[in-house]
Design a protein around this motif. Structure first.
Motif, PDB file in Angstrom:
ATOM      1  N   THR A 115       0.830  -1.208   0.000  1.00  0.00           N
ATOM      2  CA  THR A 115       0.000   0.000   0.000  1.00  0.00           C
ATOM      3  C   THR A 115       0.857   1.248   0.000  1.00  0.00           C
ATOM      4  N   VAL A 116       1.908   1.241   0.816  1.00  0.00           N
ATOM      5  CA  VAL A 116       2.826   2.389   0.867  1.00  0.00           C
ATOM      6  C   VAL A 116       3.402   2.660  -0.523  1.00  0.00           C
ATOM      7  N   ILE A 117       3.842   1.600  -1.201  1.00  0.00           N
ATOM      8  CA  ILE A 117       4.460   1.771  -2.517  1.00  0.00           C
ATOM      9  C   ILE A 117       3.429   2.170  -3.568  1.00  0.00           C
ATOM     10  N   GLN A 118       2.232   1.632  -3.489  1.00  0.00           N
ATOM     11  CA  GLN A 118       1.180   2.039  -4.435  1.00  0.00           C
ATOM     12  C   GLN A 118       0.892   3.528  -4.310  1.00  0.00           C
ATOM     13  N   LEU A 119       0.860   4.024  -3.087  1.00  0.00           N
ATOM     14  CA  LEU A 119       0.619   5.448  -2.866  1.00  0.00           C
ATOM     15  C   LEU A 119       1.803   6.273  -3.355  1.00  0.00           C
ATOM     16  N   PHE A 120       3.011   5.782  -3.116  1.00  0.00           N
ATOM     17  CA  PHE A 120       4.197   6.497  -3.594  1.00  0.00           C
ATOM     18  C   PHE A 120       4.234   6.538  -5.117  1.00  0.00           C
ATOM     19  N   GLU A 121       3.852   5.441  -5.755  1.00  0.00           N
ATOM     20  CA  GLU A 121       3.923   5.373  -7.217  1.00  0.00           C
ATOM     21  C   GLU A 121       2.856   6.213  -7.902  1.00  0.00           C
ATOM     22  N   LYS A 146      17.703   0.944 -12.608  1.00  0.00           N
ATOM     23  CA  LYS A 146      17.531  -0.068 -11.563  1.00  0.00           C
ATOM     24  C   LYS A 146      16.617   0.501 -10.475  1.00  0.00           C
ATOM     25  N   ILE A 147      15.317   0.214 -10.616  1.00  0.00           N
ATOM     26  CA  ILE A 147      14.339   0.761  -9.676  1.00  0.00           C
ATOM     27  C   ILE A 147      13.509  -0.365  -9.082  1.00  0.00           C
ATOM     28  N   GLY A 148      12.650   0.016  -8.132  1.00  0.00           N
ATOM     29  CA  GLY A 148      11.750  -0.959  -7.514  1.00  0.00           C
ATOM     30  C   GLY A 148      12.328  -1.533  -6.236  1.00  0.00           C
ATOM     31  N   LEU A 149      11.704  -2.585  -5.744  1.00  0.00           N
ATOM     32  CA  LEU A 149      12.154  -3.228  -4.507  1.00  0.00           C
ATOM     33  C   LEU A 149      13.473  -3.952  -4.768  1.00  0.00           C
ATOM     34  N   GLN A 150      14.528  -3.550  -4.069  1.00  0.00           N
ATOM     35  CA  GLN A 150      15.844  -4.159  -4.285  1.00  0.00           C
ATOM     36  C   GLN A 150      16.261  -5.090  -3.151  1.00  0.00           C
ATOM     37  N   LEU A 151      15.629  -4.956  -2.008  1.00  0.00           N
ATOM     38  CA  LEU A 151      16.003  -5.824  -0.883  1.00  0.00           C
ATOM     39  C   LEU A 151      14.840  -5.904   0.088  1.00  0.00           C
ATOM     40  N   GLY A 152      14.602  -7.107   0.625  1.00  0.00           N
ATOM     41  CA  GLY A 152      13.563  -7.279   1.622  1.00  0.00           C
ATOM     42  C   GLY A 152      12.206  -7.593   1.024  1.00  0.00           C
ATOM     43  N   THR A 153      11.165  -7.385   1.811  1.00  0.00           N
ATOM     44  CA  THR A 153       9.804  -7.696   1.394  1.00  0.00           C
ATOM     45  C   THR A 153       8.863  -6.547   1.717  1.00  0.00           C
ATOM     46  N   LEU A 154       7.811  -6.438   0.917  1.00  0.00           N
ATOM     47  CA  LEU A 154       6.744  -5.477   1.179  1.00  0.00           C
ATOM     48  C   LEU A 154       5.530  -6.160   1.792  1.00  0.00           C
ATOM     49  N   VAL A 167      14.300  -2.147   1.106  1.00  0.00           N
ATOM     50  CA  VAL A 167      14.816  -0.982   0.373  1.00  0.00           C
ATOM     51  C   VAL A 167      14.163  -0.921  -1.000  1.00  0.00           C
ATOM     52  N   TYR A 168      13.506   0.204  -1.274  1.00  0.00           N
ATOM     53  CA  TYR A 168      12.826   0.439  -2.544  1.00  0.00           C
ATOM     54  C   TYR A 168      13.469   1.646  -3.207  1.00  0.00           C
ATOM     55  N   ALA A 197       3.714  11.298   3.561  1.00  0.00           N
ATOM     56  CA  ALA A 197       3.034  11.468   4.854  1.00  0.00           C
ATOM     57  C   ALA A 197       1.587  11.914   4.644  1.00  0.00           C
ATOM     58  N   ALA A 198       1.366  12.794   3.675  1.00  0.00           N
ATOM     59  CA  ALA A 198       0.008  13.256   3.378  1.00  0.00           C
ATOM     60  C   ALA A 198      -0.846  12.113   2.823  1.00  0.00           C
ATOM     61  N   GLN A 199      -0.235  11.225   2.032  1.00  0.00           N
ATOM     62  CA  GLN A 199      -0.958  10.090   1.474  1.00  0.00           C
ATOM     63  C   GLN A 199      -1.332   9.071   2.551  1.00  0.00           C
ATOM     64  N   LEU A 200      -0.520   8.989   3.597  1.00  0.00           N
ATOM     65  CA  LEU A 200      -0.711   7.980   4.655  1.00  0.00           C
ATOM     66  C   LEU A 200      -1.363   8.557   5.906  1.00  0.00           C
ATOM     67  N   VAL A 201      -1.973   9.734   5.772  1.00  0.00           N
ATOM     68  CA  VAL A 201      -2.485  10.449   6.937  1.00  0.00           C
ATOM     69  C   VAL A 201      -3.557   9.659   7.683  1.00  0.00           C
ATOM     70  N   LYS A 202      -4.271   8.770   7.001  1.00  0.00           N
ATOM     71  CA  LYS A 202      -5.329   7.993   7.658  1.00  0.00           C
ATOM     72  C   LYS A 202      -4.803   6.707   8.298  1.00  0.00           C
TER      73      LYS A 202
END
Length: 369
Positions: free
Chosen positions: A7-13, A26-34, A97-98, A346-351
């Motif tokens: 959800t965080v990444i969808q809002l960022f994108e 070289k973009i996108g999720l490079q390490l770890g999991t969402l 890391v994204y 932060a504004a996108q995740l205010v709720k």
């Protein structure tokens, strides 16, 4: 409630869609999991050891950075190397890391727009066009009772823009026919009986980047079980997105004055300048990052000066001979994205309870003496 990583990444994108990126970036999720809850997000320019320590101390679950931590294929993952130790530390502390690089450069409200806003430039255009959003014609058949409801949903989703005109559509009344089969629960009519309904054919424009969202909200607003709609590709070009910006400097300035302004606006201790310091400057080209290969683009755009980073010696000589001034503000000037992206997300995740912070670590590798 904390937001999920996806959800965080969808809002960022929404700010920096992946398809804006250059093909080899070289973009996108490079390490770890969402696939986890995100309590805290850290926005960083670079992911250095000091930034990772900051993330650990702040309890960060996700770093969104501008510069990739994995740029070339890894021949191995040895934890006794600097890169290996960095990856190990991130994995051990479950920090994903994204990366958003050229897609964030190109985006409206992205890195280059942040830079020109800091300089106060107006009448903006792209330095180099790199992506044109294709347009589609969306046609949907709606019962007259829900005509406006479906239109409103489409417009809210971003459909209906033609140039600077919004809410553009065309509607034609007509008669729709359908025969509900056994097991259906039609909004109009009954199973097994041919129905004739007074409907409206609605036509509007949808950018390809918003097609999925527009169709989803249209179906949700539509009362029918099965929505009849068509999508047609159009020859008409959509919005153009590009790298860098060119704009007017209100009131103008000398090259010296603009150099001083860039130091203050971008919080850099020094700049390198090519050109006569008393030269009047009216039109300015700006490109975050390394801009040596964009001197000719700035010349073609009629800019008096190119403000960018990583200008090499020979490019400086070529620019001087061609008659364009240069202000090398350094690659690290892109740090402006930390605060800008943090405020946006932060504004996108205010709720949600998810927090977003901008990294306070200085990642400029050079010292100025």
């Amino acid at each position: 409630m904390f937001a999920k990583g996806q959800t965080v990444i969808q809002l960022f994108e929404k700010l920096a869609p992946k398809h804006y990126a250059m093909s080899d970036d070289k973009i996108g999720l490079q390490l770890g999991t969402l696939q986890k809850e995100i309590r805290k997000v850290l926005i960083a320019l670079d992911v250095t050891d000091a930034v990772v320590e900051e993330a650990i101390n702040e309890g960060i679950d996700l770093i969104i950075a501008h510069h990739a931590i994995i740029y070339r294929p890894l021949p191995h993952l040895q934890t006794d190397t600097p890169a290996g130790r960095l990856y190990e530390k991130l994995i051990k502390h479950d920090i994903a890391v994204y990366i958003a690089h050229t897609n964030l450069d190109v985006a409206e409200g992205g890195v280059n727009d942040m830079l020109v806003q800091a300089l106060g430039l107006t009448e903006l255009s792209s330095l180099e066009d790199v992506h044109t959003d294709k347009l589609k014609k969306l046609v949907v058949f709606v019962p007259q009772t829900h005509h406006q409801q479906v239109l409103d949903a489409l417009f809210t989703a971003g459909a209906g823009w033609v140039g600077q005109y919004s809410s553009c559509s065309f509607s034609t009344p007509g008669t729709g026919t359908f025969l509900p089969q056994e097991g259906t629960t039609p909004f109009i009519g009954e199973a097994g009986k041919l129905e004739r309904a007074q409907e409206v054919r609605v036509e509007t424009i949808v950018p390809e980047s918003l097609q999925r969202k527009a169709v989803q909200v249209m179906i949700k607003a539509h009362p029918y079980e099965e929505v009849a709609y068509d999508l047609y590709p159009l020859e008409l070009a959509g919005k153009v997105h590009g790298l860098g910006r060119v704009g007017k400097l209100p009131g103008g300035a000398t090259l010296r004055e603009l150099a001083e302004l860039t130091k203050q606006a971008f919080d850099v201790p020094a700049v390198r300048v090519v050109g006569d310091l008393s030269r009047p400057i009216c039109k300015v080209a700006v490109l975050g990052g390394a801009g040596s290969r964009y001197v000719r683009h700035a010349l073609f755009a009629g800019a008096d000066v190119l403000v960018t980073g990583d200008i090499d010696y020979h490019t400086a000589h070529d620019a001087a001979a061609a008659g364009i001034a240069l202000i090398d503000v350094g690659h690290n000037v892109e740090k402006i994205m930390k605060r800008g992206v943090a405020d946006y997300l932060a504004a996108q995740l205010v709720k949600t309870q998810t927090q977003v912070i901008a990294s306070q670590v200085e990642t400029e590798p050079f010292q100025f003496l």
